[in-house]
Write a protein that holds these residues in place. Structure first.
Motif, PDB file in Angstrom:
ATOM      1  N   CYS A  75       0.831  -1.209   0.000  1.00 43.35           N
ATOM      2  CA  CYS A  75       0.000   0.000   0.000  1.00 43.35           C
ATOM      3  C   CYS A  75       0.864   1.258   0.000  1.00 43.35           C
ATOM      4  O   CYS A  75       0.548   2.232  -0.674  1.00 43.35           O
ATOM      5  N   LEU A  76       1.959   1.233   0.754  1.00 38.56           N
ATOM      6  CA  LEU A  76       2.850   2.386   0.773  1.00 38.56           C
ATOM      7  C   LEU A  76       3.510   2.581  -0.585  1.00 38.56           C
ATOM      8  O   LEU A  76       3.618   3.713  -1.078  1.00 38.56           O
ATOM      9  N   LEU A  77       3.930   1.496  -1.219  1.00 40.69           N
ATOM     10  CA  LEU A  77       4.523   1.586  -2.549  1.00 40.69           C
ATOM     11  C   LEU A  77       3.514   2.112  -3.567  1.00 40.69           C
ATOM     12  O   LEU A  77       3.843   2.976  -4.397  1.00 40.69           O
ATOM     13  N   LEU A  78       2.290   1.631  -3.498  1.00 42.30           N
ATOM     14  CA  LEU A  78       1.250   2.134  -4.399  1.00 42.30           C
ATOM     15  C   LEU A  78       0.946   3.605  -4.131  1.00 42.30           C
ATOM     16  O   LEU A  78       0.707   4.376  -5.063  1.00 42.30           O
ATOM     17  N   PHE A  79       0.966   3.999  -2.851  1.00 36.65           N
ATOM     18  CA  PHE A  79       0.751   5.401  -2.499  1.00 36.65           C
ATOM     19  C   PHE A  79       1.835   6.282  -3.115  1.00 36.65           C
ATOM     20  O   PHE A  79       1.535   7.314  -3.724  1.00 36.65           O
ATOM     21  N   ILE A  80       3.092   5.868  -2.987  1.00 37.58           N
ATOM     22  CA  ILE A  80       4.195   6.655  -3.536  1.00 37.58           C
ATOM     23  C   ILE A  80       4.113   6.711  -5.057  1.00 37.58           C
ATOM     24  O   ILE A  80       4.323   7.761  -5.672  1.00 37.58           O
ATOM     25  N   GLY A  81       3.792   5.594  -5.691  1.00 34.52           N
ATOM     26  CA  GLY A  81       3.656   5.579  -7.143  1.00 34.52           C
ATOM     27  C   GLY A  81       2.512   6.450  -7.629  1.00 34.52           C
ATOM     28  O   GLY A  81       2.655   7.210  -8.609  1.00 34.52           O
ATOM     29  N   THR A  82       1.369   6.384  -6.963  1.00 32.82           N
ATOM     30  CA  THR A  82       0.219   7.206  -7.346  1.00 32.82           C
ATOM     31  C   THR A  82       0.513   8.681  -7.122  1.00 32.82           C
ATOM     32  O   THR A  82       0.131   9.525  -7.937  1.00 32.82           O
ATOM     33  N   LEU A  83       1.203   8.992  -6.041  1.00 31.85           N
ATOM     34  CA  LEU A  83       1.587  10.380  -5.782  1.00 31.85           C
ATOM     35  C   LEU A  83       2.524  10.885  -6.869  1.00 31.85           C
ATOM     36  O   LEU A  83       2.384  12.027  -7.345  1.00 31.85           O
ATOM     37  N   GLY A  84       3.457  10.042  -7.290  1.00 33.40           N
ATOM     38  CA  GLY A  84       4.349  10.419  -8.387  1.00 33.40           C
ATOM     39  C   GLY A  84       3.608  10.654  -9.687  1.00 33.40           C
ATOM     40  O   GLY A  84       3.895  11.617 -10.418  1.00 33.40           O
ATOM     41  N   VAL A  85       2.637   9.799  -9.998  1.00 34.38           N
ATOM     42  CA  VAL A  85       1.849   9.974 -11.222  1.00 34.38           C
ATOM     43  C   VAL A  85       1.017  11.249 -11.144  1.00 34.38           C
ATOM     44  O   VAL A  85       0.891  11.990 -12.125  1.00 34.38           O
TER      45      VAL A  85
END
Length: 147
Positions: A75-85
């Motif tokens: 979830c943290l990795l997905l959060f960081i990726g979504t924030l980057g996008v």
């Protein structure tokens, strides 16, 4: 050595590099594995001390710890990726901060962050034996990273 001989050797080395490169990787892996095997006795002794101090847990608790740790980190990795996008979308595609796409990104980010905190809290409860409150969990920042 003459400069012309030195340049010929450099060119020759460059030409045969694809041939001996796999052997270099294998030699490095062999050296690393020998070092790990040499240090394994100290590692085994250190892990025996750690496990002697740790409480004995049943397999269901261990599986729950592993799954909450894995899913929390996901979830943290997905959060960081979504924030980057979302940042890329705002900067490079000139998406406005109050547009529908930004609101959707915000909701997705909020859900991922809430799920990360919930999984971290569950992991902390499993590690501490189910005792504690959310205030004690959040008081120490190191508890957020699931272990």
């Amino acid at each position: 050595m003459k400069p012309s001989t030195r340049s010929v050797l450099k060119v020759g080395k460059w030409l045969i590099f694809p041939i001996y490169q796999p052997f270099l990787r294998g030699a490095r892996a062999f050296t690393l594995s020998r070092q790990v095997l040499r240090d394994r006795r100290a590692f085994i002794e250190a892990s025996a001390i750690d496990t002697a101090l740790a409480p004995v847990m049943n397999p269901a608790t261990i599986r729950a710890l592993v799954s909450t740790r894995r899913n929390g980190r996901l979830c943290l990795l997905l959060f960081i990726g979504t924030l980057g996008v979302w940042i890329w979308s705002c900067v490079h595609q000139a998406t406005r901060l109050y547009s529908l796409a930004s609101v959707q990104f915000g909701v997705i980010l909020l859900v991922l962050l809430a799920e990360f905190i919930r999984l971290s809290f569950s992991n902390w409860l499993l590690r501490t034996g189910g005792t504690g409150r959310f205030q004690a969990f959040i008081a120490r920042g190191g508890n957020l990273w699931p272990r």
